[in-house]
Design an enzyme around this catalytic site. Sequence first.
Site: not given
Length: 547
Positions: A77, A141, A172, A198-199, A201
């Site tokens: 994402g 993905r 992941d 990176k994220t 969240d």
Amino acid sequence: MEKSALQISRSAYQPKLPKALQGAVKIKEGNPTQSVDDQEDIKKLFPNTYGMPVVEFVPSEEACNTKMNVGIILSGGQAPGGHNVITGLFDQVKKLNPENRLYGFILGPGGLVDHNYMELTKDIIDEYRNTGGFDMIGSGRTKLEQVEQFEKGLEIIRELDIKAIVIIGGDDSNTNACVLAEYYAAKNYGVQVIGCPKTIDGDLKNAQIETSFGFDTATKTYAELIGNIERDCNSARKYWHFIKVMGRSASHIALECALQCQPNICIVSEEVEQKDMTLNQIVDQLCEAIAYRAAQGNNFGTVIIPEGLIEFIPAIGRLIQELNDLLAAHGADYKDLDKTAQREYIISHLSKENAATFETLPEGVARQLSLDRDPHGNVQVSLIETEKLLSEMCEARLAQWKKEGKYVGKFAALHHFFGYEGRCAAPSNFDADYCYALGTSAAQLIANGKTGYMAIVQNTTAPADEWVAGGVPITMMMNMERRNGEMKPVIRKALVELEGKPFKAFAAVRDRWAKETCYVYPGPIQYWGPSEVCDQPTKTLSLEQSK
């Protein structure tokens, strides 16, 4: 590409770099490392990339002019700042040797396997400096897990004379980066692989990674929106706003937004799980706050809900598990029954405890749990509108309390879900600087012969020139976890720590926020002006690093 006036001005911003990355660089190596858990298993799986030292960049007298072409992949994402990782990488690669080339693989890891790529030239790079999104080369993905994929990727790596691949992604994607690094090292192919954290969240962090990029910008974007809703809420004084925010696996975004905006209520999934709370207990707590405020004449409020809450409620987790097994074994008997018979069938076949949980759910949600499945046969929890589920259950509970004389107010709810709104925002100064430093670090890790490393930047609550840049072996962050029925090596996700300073700071004031109207309106991200307005890290990071 058409640009707004803001974008034109923003593209001229020169991200700040740590002192050690401003000139020629050498590396300082630490001690050998080991994985966070399951050391023997991880070492066996990664014999060529296990046990390497953490490295730090320090200034050097000698400039190097390493010849190296580099490939870059955006995975998973979107997160604000991704383009600055690429621009930092490009600038450093060209600084090392103007003949060096940077290739972007299109639409994620699949681009490497399918040989779908473009050369990233100065003209292209300059269009995307300090912009949000992943649209320079797109993301995807596809998981890099199979030998055929590694070998197919190698063909284009050889054709373009690429020395190293940089993979920008979450836990992941970085696990896959390490698997690829190990494979190429085992085969002595001479191809390096570097990861970047990176994220939005915020769940890719640990002792080495202080924060994942994008979290700062995304939470500031959501906090602006939540602050605007709070201002409206406090103006109209007639609605309860139920606001769901991103964060399926952890509640970092919800907690950060609460620390910035001071809503009446913020639910933290990790606390719900630890206290073994039921859905009814959560609803009771919400209704108590709603009833208290109504008694003060305040029939309005704001509630922040993490996206993954439903999976953290232990009773619902147990119900979902049994439902998955039941419907996998008896789905054929069940699917042709009518609605009423289906409900009765499920209740009669569930254990007593899970049947009781199922019966308390609103009909729509119960039906969703018992019908919709993803390709693996699991409940699609992301489709459950938790914010509506909670407000509907509150409405029913308050109506019951009204009959009993326990509640005297009016309850009207509005619902919001903030997800995509934060993923591609123009990066804050923090993320613009942080990502540019990560890209620069990735280039230096390659130039210094490293593979299986993740670029890191630390000391991030200090001014940017005092940041410390380097790299950490990806294997150091790994443990073994069950995924799709098999034990696999993965980077451990970071959940909200209930003993950590950010949660404790929130817990100390939340009772007052529930009763009083303590809203803070952060406003939009600022790019120019005093440092205390433009360059501050998140509240989470500031609290975690406060001495």
